[in-house]
Design an enzyme around this catalytic site. Structure first.
Site, PDB file in Angstrom:
ATOM      1  N   HIS A  99     -33.417   7.372 -61.343  1.00  9.12           N
ATOM      2  CA  HIS A  99     -32.398   7.541 -60.308  1.00  9.12           C
ATOM      3  C   HIS A  99     -31.447   6.345 -60.383  1.00  9.12           C
ATOM      4  O   HIS A  99     -31.833   5.256 -60.786  1.00  9.12           O
ATOM      5  CB  HIS A  99     -33.100   7.598 -58.937  1.00  9.12           C
ATOM      6  CG  HIS A  99     -32.237   7.996 -57.794  1.00  9.12           C
ATOM      7  ND1 HIS A  99     -31.362   7.123 -57.187  1.00  9.12           N
ATOM      8  CD2 HIS A  99     -32.129   9.173 -57.115  1.00  9.12           C
ATOM      9  CE1 HIS A  99     -30.758   7.740 -56.193  1.00  9.12           C
ATOM     10  NE2 HIS A  99     -31.197   8.982 -56.126  1.00  9.12           N
ATOM     11  N   ASP A 177     -40.946   3.016 -58.786  1.00 11.13           N
ATOM     12  CA  ASP A 177     -40.228   3.813 -57.799  1.00 11.13           C
ATOM     13  C   ASP A 177     -41.114   5.004 -57.454  1.00 11.13           C
ATOM     14  O   ASP A 177     -41.275   5.924 -58.246  1.00 11.13           O
ATOM     15  CB  ASP A 177     -38.894   4.262 -58.394  1.00 11.13           C
ATOM     16  CG  ASP A 177     -38.120   5.224 -57.498  1.00 11.13           C
ATOM     17  OD1 ASP A 177     -38.681   5.682 -56.478  1.00 11.13           O
ATOM     18  OD2 ASP A 177     -36.960   5.546 -57.834  1.00 11.13           O
ATOM     19  N   GLN A 180     -40.518   9.905 -55.271  1.00 13.72           N
ATOM     20  CA  GLN A 180     -40.877  11.305 -55.493  1.00 13.72           C
ATOM     21  C   GLN A 180     -42.383  11.520 -55.542  1.00 13.72           C
ATOM     22  O   GLN A 180     -42.861  12.637 -55.317  1.00 13.72           O
ATOM     23  CB  GLN A 180     -40.253  11.801 -56.807  1.00 13.72           C
ATOM     24  CG  GLN A 180     -38.744  11.804 -56.818  1.00 13.72           C
ATOM     25  CD  GLN A 180     -38.135  12.765 -55.815  1.00 13.72           C
ATOM     26  OE1 GLN A 180     -38.715  13.797 -55.473  1.00 13.72           O
ATOM     27  NE2 GLN A 180     -36.965  12.424 -55.318  1.00 13.72           N
ATOM     28  N   LYS A 203     -38.432  11.596 -47.578  1.00 17.75           N
ATOM     29  CA  LYS A 203     -38.909  12.540 -48.584  1.00 17.75           C
ATOM     30  C   LYS A 203     -40.353  12.962 -48.331  1.00 17.75           C
ATOM     31  O   LYS A 203     -40.899  13.783 -49.068  1.00 17.75           O
ATOM     32  CB  LYS A 203     -38.775  11.926 -49.988  1.00 17.75           C
ATOM     33  CG  LYS A 203     -37.329  11.658 -50.403  1.00 17.75           C
ATOM     34  CD  LYS A 203     -37.258  11.086 -51.800  1.00 17.75           C
ATOM     35  CE  LYS A 203     -35.868  10.601 -52.157  1.00 17.75           C
ATOM     36  NZ  LYS A 203     -34.878  11.687 -52.276  1.00 17.75           N
ATOM     37  N   CYS A 343     -27.933  12.096 -58.998  1.00 18.64           N
ATOM     38  CA  CYS A 343     -27.992  10.622 -59.093  1.00 18.64           C
ATOM     39  C   CYS A 343     -28.772  10.185 -60.325  1.00 18.64           C
ATOM     40  O   CYS A 343     -29.548   9.228 -60.277  1.00 18.64           O
ATOM     41  CB  CYS A 343     -28.600  10.014 -57.831  1.00 18.64           C
ATOM     42  SG  CYS A 343     -27.658  10.333 -56.331  1.00 18.64           S
TER      43      CYS A 343
END
Length: 386
Positions: A99, A177, A180, A203, A343
């Site tokens: 991202h 990260d 997700q 999220k 993104c």
């Protein structure tokens, strides 16, 4: 039919009610007063820190820092750790499916310090080419490797069990990260073994504007504050200031109290479902969707066919129909999917496309939702005479 869960998720009533409860019942600032209302607000805020620790198997609650989201968490690391530690000719490594939030802060840091930004490539199945990482690490100049645990475009689950030990052996720190991954699968920080980990509340059925940065205490102790003022101070004098203890050293000003409390309610909701159940449901639903979509003429699906290596995200293109047109026609049928570069323009360049359509699933999606999407995609084929 809501199929844009990789962007943000819908909120359970329990989360909405918890936020309302704060504003109606104990709206006060935290860590600043001794009256009962403020102490109740402080207790509820800090409960969420404990819930995050339990949810991700984090041993030290003081290593959990509340931020606005994954983007702010990564920028915090780039500023507070990166600027004191990254020097000219050092190497920062990211992947081609990151991202923008996990690319742009490192570009800025590299430009400022004279460091180099290098990439781990993505193969035709949407998996990382770890030989690229081996080559970068062999230089002895890699100081940080930053990668997504799950791609927001391809759904690919990174092989963290292989990547992180490789980096550690070479003396590089690792930022993961988890934006997700945390909402969709069990994550155990003790097993993962990284140095920094970031994710966002919105999220995972929580509110927008709140997220978490976790980092090892010994690393946090070497980092300068990200912002000055408010709760991050111990003492302020005319020409010098001393910092508060962790984690408050990195939580300047009045925090997003209501939404941190709401994040705690979202964690309670997910804990009640069970993350193993979440993962199982999404694997079954994604496999079903992939099977049905593959039968439609002209649909090109990106990412690995191995369901053990992908999450509930399907990016695709439909013949020569622009993804925005696909999304608009589906929206006319009441089906929300994402279209665009997501993104992730570096990945779009790798795939040699301008954009993709993306359907992403969550616990509340069903096979009936997938069937509705398929029916609408078949209508797209009729409209464009595919």
């Amino acid at each position: 039919v809501y199929l844009d869960n990789a962007s943000t998720t819908q909120k359970p009533l329990s989360v909405i009610e918890k936020i309302t409860e704060y504003y109606k019942g104990y709206n006060a600032n935290i860590h600043r007063a001794v009256y009962a209302l403020a102490e109740e607000a402080t207790a509820e805020y800090e409960k969420t820190r404990d819930k995050v620790a339990e949810f991700l198997n984090i041993r030290n609650r003081e290593e959990i820092i509340f931020v606005r989201g994954t983007t702010e968490a990564i920028n915090l690391v780039a500023y507070s750790w990166g600027r004191p530690h990254i020097k000219k000719d050092d190497i920062i490594v990211v992947t081609e499916y990151e991202h923008h939030s996990n690319i742009v802060p490192w570009q800025l840091l590299a430009q400022e310090t004279g460091a180099r930004l290098e990439y781990i490539g993505v193969d035709d199945d949407g998996e990382l080419v770890l030989e690229d990482l081996e080559r970068h690490l062999a230089t002895g100049r890699v100081r940080l490797v930053a990668f997504s645990l799950m791609s927001n475009v391809l759904g690919t689950i990174s092989d963290a069990d292989r990547i992180i030990p490789m980096c550690k052996k070479a003396g590089a720190l690792v930022l993961v990260d988890g934006a997700q991954a945390v909402p969709h699968m069990p994550v155990d920080m003790q097993r993962l073994g990284c140095d920094f980990f970031a994710f966002s509340g919105h999220k995972m059925m929580g509110p927008t504007g709140v997220g978490v940065l976790w980092a090892r205490r010994d690393v946090l102790d070497t980092m300068v504050p990200f912002q000055g003022g408010g709760d991050m101070i111990r003492e302020v004098h005319k020409h010098e200031t001393t910092w508060n203890d962790l984690p408050y050293k990195f939580e300047a000003g009045t925090p997003n109290i209501a939404d941190v409390v709401g994040l705690g309610a979202a964690i309670d909701y997910l804990t009640g479902i069970g993350m193993e159940n979440m993962r199982r449901h999404e694997m079954e639903l994604t496999e079903y969707a992939l099977g049905r979509m593959s039968a439609i003429k002209g649909v090109e699906i990106y990412g690995t066919p191995d369901m053990k290596k992908r999450g509930g995200v399907i990016s695709f293109n439909f013949h020569d129909v622009h993804p925005h047109d696909v999304a608009q026609l589906l929206d006319d049928d009441g089906i929300a999917i994402r279209s665009g570069h997501h993104c992730a323009q570096v990945l779009m360049e790798r795939l040699d496309v301008a954009a993709t359509s993306r359907a992403s699933f969550y616990i509340y999606n069903t096979r009936q939702d997938v069937d509705a999407m398929i029916e609408s995609l078949e209508n797209v084929a009729r409209v464009f005479k595919i």
